[in-house]
Design a protein around this motif. Structure first.
Motif, short mmCIF file in Angstrom:
data_model
loop_
_atom_site.label_atom_id
_atom_site.label_comp_id
_atom_site.label_asym_id
_atom_site.label_seq_id
_atom_site.Cartn_x
_atom_site.Cartn_y
_atom_site.Cartn_z
N GLY A 60 0.83 -1.21 0.00
CA GLY A 60 0.00 0.00 0.00
C GLY A 60 0.86 1.25 0.00
N ASP A 61 0.58 2.19 0.91
CA ASP A 61 1.30 3.46 0.94
C ASP A 61 2.70 3.33 1.55
OD1 ASP A 61 0.64 3.04 3.55
OD2 ASP A 61 -0.60 4.86 3.78
N LYS A 62 3.08 2.11 2.00
CA LYS A 62 4.45 1.91 2.48
C LYS A 62 5.44 1.86 1.33
CE LYS A 62 2.94 -0.81 6.55
NZ LYS A 62 3.44 0.08 7.61
N HIS A 63 4.95 1.55 0.13
CA HIS A 63 5.78 1.51 -1.07
C HIS A 63 5.88 2.91 -1.67
CE1 HIS A 63 7.39 0.24 -4.94
NE2 HIS A 63 6.39 0.89 -5.54
N PRO A 64 7.06 3.36 -2.16
CA PRO A 64 8.32 2.62 -2.36
C PRO A 64 9.31 2.80 -1.22
CG PRO A 64 8.40 4.64 -3.59
CD PRO A 64 7.06 4.62 -2.90
N ASP A 73 11.06 -3.21 10.69
CA ASP A 73 10.70 -1.79 10.79
C ASP A 73 9.54 -1.46 9.85
OD1 ASP A 73 12.61 -1.42 12.67
OD2 ASP A 73 14.10 -0.57 11.27
N VAL A 74 9.54 -2.08 8.69
CA VAL A 74 8.45 -1.84 7.73
C VAL A 74 7.12 -2.28 8.34
CG1 VAL A 74 7.48 -2.47 5.50
CG2 VAL A 74 9.93 -1.96 5.70
N TRP A 75 7.14 -3.48 8.99
CA TRP A 75 5.90 -3.99 9.60
C TRP A 75 5.98 -3.83 11.12
CZ3 TRP A 75 2.33 -4.27 6.27
CH2 TRP A 75 2.61 -4.64 4.96
N HIS A 76 6.30 -2.61 11.56
CA HIS A 76 6.49 -2.36 12.98
C HIS A 76 5.23 -2.66 13.79
CE1 HIS A 76 4.18 1.38 12.72
NE2 HIS A 76 4.73 1.52 11.51
N GLU A 77 4.07 -2.54 13.17
CA GLU A 77 2.84 -2.76 13.91
C GLU A 77 2.65 -4.25 14.24
OE1 GLU A 77 1.61 -2.41 9.51
OE2 GLU A 77 3.14 -1.65 10.91
N ALA A 78 3.35 -5.13 13.49
CA ALA A 78 3.24 -6.58 13.75
C ALA A 78 4.58 -7.16 14.21
CB ALA A 78 2.77 -7.30 12.49
N GLU A 81 4.79 -10.19 16.63
CA GLU A 81 4.38 -11.48 16.08
C GLU A 81 5.38 -11.99 15.05
OE1 GLU A 81 0.50 -13.40 13.72
OE2 GLU A 81 0.52 -11.29 14.37
N LEU A 82 5.98 -11.05 14.27
CA LEU A 82 6.85 -11.48 13.17
C LEU A 82 8.28 -11.77 13.62
CD1 LEU A 82 5.69 -8.99 10.39
CD2 LEU A 82 5.01 -11.38 10.70
N ALA A 83 8.77 -11.12 14.68
CA ALA A 83 10.17 -11.29 15.10
C ALA A 83 10.51 -12.74 15.43
CB ALA A 83 10.48 -10.38 16.28
N PRO A 84 9.68 -13.47 16.21
CA PRO A 84 10.00 -14.88 16.49
C PRO A 84 10.06 -15.72 15.22
CG PRO A 84 8.35 -14.06 18.03
CD PRO A 84 8.50 -13.02 16.99
N MET A 85 9.15 -15.48 14.31
CA MET A 85 9.15 -16.22 13.05
C MET A 85 10.46 -15.98 12.31
SD MET A 85 5.29 -15.38 11.78
CE MET A 85 5.64 -16.13 10.20
N GLY A 106 1.35 -7.25 5.51
CA GLY A 106 1.21 -6.98 4.08
C GLY A 106 -0.16 -6.56 3.63
N ILE A 107 -1.13 -6.50 4.54
CA ILE A 107 -2.47 -6.12 4.08
C ILE A 107 -3.02 -4.94 4.84
CG2 ILE A 107 -3.07 -8.42 3.25
CD1 ILE A 107 -4.50 -8.88 5.84
N GLY A 108 -2.36 -4.53 5.89
CA GLY A 108 -2.79 -3.32 6.58
C GLY A 108 -4.19 -3.38 7.11
N GLY A 109 -4.68 -4.53 7.52
CA GLY A 109 -6.04 -4.61 8.05
C GLY A 109 -7.09 -4.57 6.97
N GLY A 110 -6.76 -5.00 5.76
CA GLY A 110 -7.68 -4.88 4.64
C GLY A 110 -8.72 -5.95 4.58
#
Length: 1002
Positions: A60-64, A73-78, A81-85, A106-110
């Motif tokens: 979405g608006d995170k690009h480019p 940092d890009v998906w700081h809101e998650a 959850e993502l760091a352990p993975m 990757g979907i921003g709550g869509g």
């Protein structure tokens, strides 16, 4: 993304320059970019993020901005959850999240459900150097609904695209000029896509030529440009016929630094170029540009490509049509100028086109012949042979020449020699026939005249006696008709001797002159004892005998006897050789007809006077009604003010009511004077656009919140010279009229145009001099056609009683005319009305008047200055002197200008200022001011008037004018200003008030 990755500056990134990436990373990037599924790479312990186009849509608006950054940092809101993975994956284990949960990644709550996997990528030593990540949507109700919306959106896009292309094709179909085609198509495409610049360029060798472009917020690129500036990579793509789309010029490494700088200087941040070919030749380029980076969609690219093809096709069609028209025009010119008759006929024998010589031969116009066939203009006896020759030409290709007779509209025949040739189309099939015709009429007429002469000579010998008898009978019959007609007929030779005269003429001559004429008499000799009538006859007959064939109406005869009016027609008499031998006249008595015309004209004039009186009655009735209303308020307020026990609050209210009523009365008289174009204006130079913006700022309050006010004013100054107060009043009057027409809801558009010509309005001549125009357009109900001619009449209104005086538009009309301009109106029922006010524009080097000072607080009082008051009205004179004395001045009152001049004898030092009325018996106020300017230029003069015909003439007076009615406050400030200008030696002058020289134009 391919272009963005190649153009990505890696100097500040942990990955470094892409040219030095490890082979495994380069390979995976290629695989990633080729995939149509969302794929991304997380590389190194810095977790640097790389991704493809499908994944960019999920960003979405995170690009480019996300490119090259830390994935967490890009998906700081998650992040939690993502760091352990991520840790698990970098430890060497493949991590998958496929439980169908609605994932934020990757979907921003869509609202989509995603399956996420991270696969370790090992180096040659088995260590994990990065992660290969994929995302896959899991089809659920939300996804089905989302894809349905996407399908609907694609369908809408296709429908809009097809509608746009059809509409554009219809528009281009009517155009032939390549420049016009490119200009209109570029504008339409630019508006459709919201582009910054669109142009169609024609390619000529190594040059690109741009003749027109559409621009919005950027500069124009019209001119010639070298193709070398595009660089070798783009030129290769262009010659391959590709659609070149660049989302971000600054990040695209296909451009050199010099090329990027050049594009940036032209305000190009992103673009789509479509190359157009004719067979193998590169002939055109359609460019759509954005001033800032922009992601171009496939739908937009397809639309741009289709528009480019349509532009190329329309230009080629237009040029082909132009070439065809030139060829046809050349052939048509040869066809039309041929010295022989040429005609093109269809296989059925009907005329399709003919030249001028053929029209002359047949005695018919080209339009007449196109409705006829060859048989229709051929003598009946020659029709069979003519059809035979046509059939022969169709069968063999041509026919031999043959003589035939054509029939003219008057029934006469003309001989001609014709030949016919077959005309085939490109397939060799019969199209039409070409007929070449030569006029043989002179030769045939000579032959016929010879034969007719021989025949007539023979008949004459046989029937001479009978012909003489027939001729005598014919002449007797004609003589009887002439003798018995009521029309007066007479003929005379060049010496005024009567050659023939009928009874009606002889009787009338005797009735009006008292002498009866006969054949052989000389008209001048008959009237020798009546010199006045003799000269009148000589004047009329003299013109006829001089060869003039005229018709005249005049009175003849003696008033004591009879003096009727006649319509006389003179015609020339000639002998067999054509020499003038005299003239004859036909005379008709038109006395009664002229009397009837005069009575009709008198009745029409009486009707016009009646209409004028009716208009004056309406005007005076309306004025009396409004002034009676105002006087009622003043009279009632004064009666209450006389009461000694009136509370102070109510006293102030009644005093305010009197003051407000006086202002309303002054405004009413101002509107009347403006309507009559007799108001003394105070013109000044001002910027029309600035003043319109100022008035527009208050229109929201005036029109209400449901009326949207749109302003279109040029940035450049547009200067006019006019009375600013009257201009603002006119603008407000038109705005109020528009508001009422829209019933308080709609759109009101104010537009200012400079340097326009004044058109012809209501039959008044226009002007090519520069004018400024203020246009007010509303979306109201419109004005019926039968009422448009009356809207500027005083007191004419269609509003309910009490809703309007009917003077608003008449004030606009009077102000426009008095200012040297005009006002036009265009209206259509249910579509709205447009008023356009035209004012003469002044050169830009004339400086606008300064901002007018709004006086505040009480004006300073006088200190005993001596004022000479000149006023012929006793009441006004006494009141004026009383006001001046109360303001601290010493006054002397003169009842007229003569007394004032006597009081100012000598050097005028006994007075500091003269305050004079304008309209007075004898010497008026303006004449007095001029005399004082000559005799005593150091004594200032203030004129005062409510209206003066002297001030309203087309003249310029640079005296200071105080309009009646005026208040004591206005008079005090003006006196202080005028006296302050004379007291520079004692201290600084008082700041100038809103007083300008009088300029009046009627």
């Amino acid at each position: 993304m391919d272009a963005i990755l190649r153009g990505h500056d890696g100097t500040g990134s942990p990955l470094g320059d892409p040219a030095h990436w490890p082979g495994s990373l380069t390979t995976l990037v290629g695989v990633m970019l080729a995939s149509d599924q969302p794929v991304f790479l997380v590389w190194g312990r810095a977790r640097t993020l790389l991704y493809n186009d499908a994944y960019a849509r999920l960003l979405g608006d995170k690009h480019p901005a996300a490119l090259g950054r830390d994935w967490l940092d890009v998906w700081h809101e998650a992040r939690a959850e993502l760091a352990p993975m991520l840790e698990d994956a970098f430890s060497g284990r493949t991590v998958a999240l496929s439980d169908g949960r609605q994932d934020r990644h990757g979907i921003g709550g869509g609202g989509a459900s995603m399956a996420l996997s991270l696969v370790p990528v090992r180096d040659a030593l088995g260590g994990v150097e990065g992660l290969y990540g994929t995302c896959r949507e899991i089809a659920g109700p939300a996804l089905v609904e989302s894809r349905q919306r996407e399908a609907d959106a694609v369908l809408r896009d296709n429908e809009e695209r097809q509608s746009f292309l059809l509409d554009l094709s219809d528009t281009l179909r009517t155009l032939t000029s390549p420049t016009q085609i490119a200009e209109i198509a570029s504008r339409r495409l630019g508006e459709q896509l919201g582009a910054s610049r669109v142009f169609y360029a024609e390619i000529d060798g190594s040059l690109m030529r741009v003749e027109r472009d559409y621009v919005r917020g950027v500069g124009s690129l019209v001119g010639e440009h070298s193709l070398a500036a595009f660089g070798p990579d783009l030129l290769t793509a262009y010659r391959d016929g590709a659609v070149v789309a660049v989302d971000d010029v600054s990040a695209d490494r296909r451009f050199s630094a010099e090329a990027r700088a050049g594009l940036a200087s032209r305000q190009v941040g992103a673009f789509v170029d479509v190359v157009l070919f004719r067979e193998e030749e590169w002939v055109g380029l359609l460019a759509v540009q954005s001033a800032s980076p922009r992601g171009w969609t496939a739908v937009e690219g397809n639309l741009i490509r289709d528009v480019g093809e349509r532009i190329k096709a329309a230009i080629e069609r237009g040029r082909a049509d132009s070439a065809l028209r030139e060829s046809e025009a050349h052939l048509a010119a040869i066809f039309a100028a041929a010295s022989v008759g040429l005609s093109e006929v269809g296989p059925d024998g009907r005329f399709l086109r003919v030249n001028a010589e053929m029209c002359r031969i047949l005695g018919r116009s080209a339009d007449e012949l196109r409705d006829l066939g060859v048989a229709d203009v051929t003598q009946d006896a020659d029709v069979p042979s003519s059809r035979e020759k046509i059939a022969q030409a169709i069968a063999t290709g041509h026919s031999p020449s043959f003589d035939k007779r054509y029939r003219r509209p008057d029934g006469s025949s003309v001989w001609a020699s014709s030949s016919i040739r077959r005309l085939d189309d490109a397939k060799g099939e019969l199209k039409n026939l070409l007929v070449v015709t030569t006029d043989l009429s002179q030769r045939k007429e000579a032959e016929q005249r010879l034969a007719e002469s021989e025949r007539r000579l023979q008949e004459l010998n046989e029937t001479l006696e009978q012909q003489i008898s027939d001729r005598t009978t014919e002449r007797n019959l004609f003589a009887t008709i002439v003798e018995r007609t009521d029309i007066m007929v007479m003929a005379a030779d060049l010496g005024y001797t009567i050659l023939a005269i009928n009874k009606a003429n002889a009787d009338e001559f005797e009735r009006i002159y008292g002498v009866r004429p006969k054949v052989g008499d000389n008209m001048l000799d008959l009237l020798a004892d009546q010199p006045e009538h003799r000269e009148q006859v000589r004047a009329g007959w003299g013109r006829g005998l001089a060869g003039e064939e005229i018709t005249m109406v005049a009175e003849f005869g003696d008033a004591e006897r009879a003096r009727p009016a006649y319509e006389i027609n003179f015609r020339t008499l000639r002998d067999a050789q054509g020499a003038r031998t005299g003239c004859y006249q036909f005379v008709t008595d038109v006395t009664e007809r002229l009397r009837g015309q005069a009575e009709l004209a008198q009745a029409q004039e009486a009707l016009r006077q009646s209409q004028k009186l009716e208009a004056v009655g309406q005007l005076t009735g309306g004025v009396a009604h409004d002034f009676n209303n105002l006087l009622t308020i003043i009279r009632s307020s004064v009666d209450f003010l006389r009461r000694p026990d009136l509370p102070e609050a109510r006293r102030r209210r009644y005093l305010d009511a009197v003051s407000e009523t006086v202002d309303r009365a002054a405004k009413l008289t101002g509107q009347l004077l403006a309507f009559a174009r007799r108001q003394a204006l105070k013109p000044e130079v001002f910027n029309l656009g600035q003043k319109v913006r100022g008035v527009a700022d208050m229109l929201d309050t005036l029109t209400g919140s449901r009326v949207r006010v749109v302003i279109d004013v040029p940035e450049a100054p547009c200067l006019v010279r006019a009375d600013l107060s009257q201009f603002e009043t006119a603008l407000v009057n038109m705005a109020v009229n528009a508001r009422d027409a829209m019933d308080g809801e709609g759109t009101l558009t104010l537009r200012v145009s400079c340097g326009v010509a004044l058109p012809t309005i209501r039959g008044h001549a226009g002007s090519q001099e520069p004018f400024a125009a203020v246009t007010l357009t509303d979306t109201g109900a419109g004005i019926p056609a039968e009422q448009i001619g009356r809207i500027f009449e005083p007191f004419f209104t269609t509003k309910a009683v009490g809703k309007g005086t009917g003077l608003g538009l008449s004030q606009v009309f009077g102000f426009a005319k008095q200012s040297g301009g005009d006002v036009d109106v265009q209206s259509a029922l249910a579509r709205g009305t447009t008023f356009t006010l035209y004012l003469p524009q002044v050169p830009a080097d004339e400086r606008p008047a300064g901002m007018r000072r709004q006086p505040g607080g009480l004006a300073p009082l006088g200190s005993g200055q001596r004022i000479l008051v000149v006023e012929d009205n006793v009441g006004v004179g006494q009141f004026a002197t009383q006001i001046l004395e109360d303001l601290g001045y010493r006054t002397t009152w003169a009842a007229n200008a003569e007394e004032a001049l006597s009081a100012l004898a000598g050097d005028g030092g006994q007075f500091d200022l003269v305050f004079s009325d304008v309209v007075m018996p004898g010497i008026g106020g303006v004449a007095l001011a001029r005399e004082l300017r000559t005799r005593l230029p150091h004594v200032p003069v203030i004129l005062t008037s409510g209206y003066s015909h002297v001030l309203a003439r087309s003249d310029t007076h640079d005296f200071t004018l105080l309009h009646k009615p005026y208040s004591a406050e206005q008079l005090s400030r003006l006196l202080h200003q005028m006296l302050g200008l004379q007291q520079d030696r004692d201290g600084p002058a008082e700041p100038a008030l809103d007083v300008v020289p009088i300029v009046v134009a009627v």
